[in-house]
Design a protein around this motif. Structure first.
Motif, short mmCIF file in Angstrom:
data_model
loop_
_atom_site.label_atom_id
_atom_site.label_comp_id
_atom_site.label_asym_id
_atom_site.label_seq_id
_atom_site.Cartn_x
_atom_site.Cartn_y
_atom_site.Cartn_z
N UNK A 1 -12.26 -0.70 3.31
CA UNK A 1 -12.02 0.79 2.75
C UNK A 1 -11.76 1.66 3.99
N UNK A 2 -12.43 1.65 5.20
CA UNK A 2 -12.36 2.29 6.26
C UNK A 2 -10.97 2.07 6.92
N UNK A 3 -10.69 0.86 6.95
CA UNK A 3 -9.28 0.41 7.54
C UNK A 3 -8.28 1.00 6.60
N UNK A 4 -8.36 0.74 5.36
CA UNK A 4 -7.31 1.36 4.56
C UNK A 4 -7.07 3.04 4.88
N UNK A 5 -7.86 3.38 4.99
CA UNK A 5 -7.92 4.94 5.27
C UNK A 5 -7.22 5.08 6.52
N UNK A 6 -7.53 4.59 7.72
CA UNK A 6 -6.75 4.73 9.04
C UNK A 6 -5.21 4.14 9.03
N UNK A 7 -5.43 3.11 8.46
CA UNK A 7 -3.72 2.52 8.41
C UNK A 7 -2.85 3.21 7.31
N UNK A 8 -3.14 3.36 6.23
CA UNK A 8 -2.13 3.54 5.20
C UNK A 8 -2.53 5.05 4.81
N UNK A 9 -3.69 5.50 4.35
CA UNK A 9 -3.83 6.66 3.59
C UNK A 9 -3.75 8.04 4.58
N UNK A 10 -3.92 7.65 5.82
CA UNK A 10 -3.47 8.95 6.71
C UNK A 10 -2.16 9.15 6.97
N UNK A 11 -1.24 8.11 6.71
CA UNK A 11 0.09 8.27 6.74
C UNK A 11 0.97 8.35 5.76
N UNK A 12 0.68 7.79 4.50
CA UNK A 12 1.62 8.01 3.59
C UNK A 12 1.52 9.30 2.73
N UNK A 13 2.63 9.38 2.10
CA UNK A 13 2.70 10.68 1.42
C UNK A 13 2.53 10.29 -0.34
N UNK A 14 2.22 11.22 -0.83
CA UNK A 14 1.99 10.78 -2.42
C UNK A 14 0.62 10.11 -2.54
N UNK A 15 0.69 9.36 -3.84
CA UNK A 15 -0.65 8.59 -3.92
C UNK A 15 -1.34 7.81 -2.68
N UNK A 16 -2.45 7.91 -2.87
CA UNK A 16 -2.99 7.02 -1.65
C UNK A 16 -3.40 5.35 -2.46
N UNK A 17 -3.38 4.65 -1.22
CA UNK A 17 -3.83 3.19 -1.76
C UNK A 17 -5.40 3.29 -2.03
N UNK A 18 -5.43 2.40 -3.07
CA UNK A 18 -7.01 2.35 -3.44
C UNK A 18 -7.31 0.84 -3.76
N UNK A 19 -8.55 0.40 -3.29
CA UNK A 19 -8.91 -0.94 -3.56
C UNK A 19 -9.64 -0.82 -5.10
#
Length: 355
Positions: free
Chosen positions: A78-96
């Motif tokens: 979850x921490x890595x997803x926040x760093x790698x994707x959710x801080x960069x992507x626009x729109x909906x975030x990636x959720x596990x």
């Protein structure tokens, strides 16, 4: 800039990985030498980029671990997803939405289980986030290598032990200079090499656990120079033995006694096993019993697992000892014996799909 996220709100992903156990130190390679083993955990990860309000599902099979969001793999993922994707992507975030951990590598036994968890979580986050950026899990060899490099770097930052993390990422035998603090200021290069294909190992896995922190606490930062020099000499010799090829040793079957003696000498440690003996006396007793009978044996990682090593040329003599019914008879500890081979494959993708 220039990254493709597509209609991320429509994506769901599934990824399945295989991540292998490791054994560090191998006698003289304290904090710097590790080998990958054919003993695997598997990790399945489901993610969504659509809105998802339900809590993540965590399932665990095999070795016990929390089946909730306090699970180490979930937390790192979850921490890595926040760093790698959710801080960069626009729109909906990636959720596990779900993870399923197939835990076969025993915990706190000296077989790199924490590195297995870290490497699986970091690699899963990295490859899933990259797949979402391009809309596909199709990656080139060089791209996969770069993901493994990233995972090795992040895993070492988090855990601090490259001797387990790197063989887990890359497979084979790895020497990690950044861990060799006892080498008296030398700056040898890190390297990864193939372990010889006729190397065989037996892991004597104790029913007792030992935390790495406890084991590290008894090793002083200032070590006698003579001990460091002896360990360095044995480490160089051991690296040569573990990477020999049949062409380099054409008559190895005829030199059983000679090569076995080399392994006995090269696996002698002067730094950590003796100082930790009070933490795993049964393991030290078993290791010494094996060595007294001519089988090279070491403490695996921080212990308490005992690892025996042999090659095709010494199979007959070692197998007689390893199958001796009296070998474990006097031990107060219950042992599970698992026969292993080196794995020259690192973390592996078994399946990856964007749904």
């Amino acid at each position: 800039c220039g990254m493709y996220y597509g209609n991320v709100e429509e994506y769901s992903t599934y990824l399945k990985l295989r991540v292998g156990a490791t054994s560090a130190n191998l006698g003289p390679g304290f904090d710097c030498l590790g080998i990958a083993l054919d003993y695997y955990d598997e990790l399945e990860v489901w993610c969504k980029t659509r809105q998802c309000s339900s809590p993540a599902i965590v399932e665990v099979a095999g070795q016990n671990a929390p089946e909730n969001t306090s699970n180490l793999i979930y937390r790192v993922l979850n921490n890595e997803v926040e760093r790698l994707y959710n801080e960069q992507a626009s729109g909906e975030k990636m959720r596990i939405t779900k993870i399923r951990c197939h835990n076969f590598v025993p915990h706190a036994r000296g077989l790199g289980s924490s590195s297995v968890a870290l490497v699986g979580a970091i690699f899963a986050a990295k490859i899933t986030s990259e797949a979402l950026k391009r809309g596909s899990f199709a990656f080139s060899f060089n791209e996969l290598k770069s993901f493994a490099d990233y995972t090795a770097q992040r895993g070492t930052q988090i855990e601090g032990h490259a001797d387990n993390v790197k063989p887990c990422c890359y497979g084979g035998l790895t020497f990690s200079a950044d861990g060799a603090w006892w080498m008296l200021g030398e700056k040898p290069k890190s390297r990864r090499v193939y372990a010889r294909d006729d190397l065989r190992l037996a892991a004597f896995i104790s029913d007792e656990k030992l935390s790495t922190a406890s084991a590290r606490g008894v090793i002083p930062k200032d070590l006698p120079e003579v001990e460091c020099e002896k360990s360095k000499a044995n480490l160089v010799h051991l690296l040569d033995l573990l990477t020999r090829t049949t062409s380099q040793n054409e008559n190895y079957e005829k030199k059983e006694g000679e090569e076995l003696d080399e392994f006995m000498e090269a696996t002698t440690d002067y730094i950590h096993q003796g100082r930790r003996s009070g933490l795993y006396q049964s393991s030290v007793d078993l290791m010494n019993k094996l060595r007294s009978r001519g089988v090279p044996a070491v403490i695996s990682g921080a212990g308490p697992t005992v690892l025996a090593l042999w090659t095709a040329g010494s199979y007959k003599s070692c197998s007689r000892v390893l199958r001796d019914a009296d070998l474990l008879a006097d031990s107060p500890t219950t042992w599970k014996v698992k026969y292993l081979k080196p794995s020259n494959c690192g973390v592996q993708i078994l399946s990856g799909t964007i749904l």
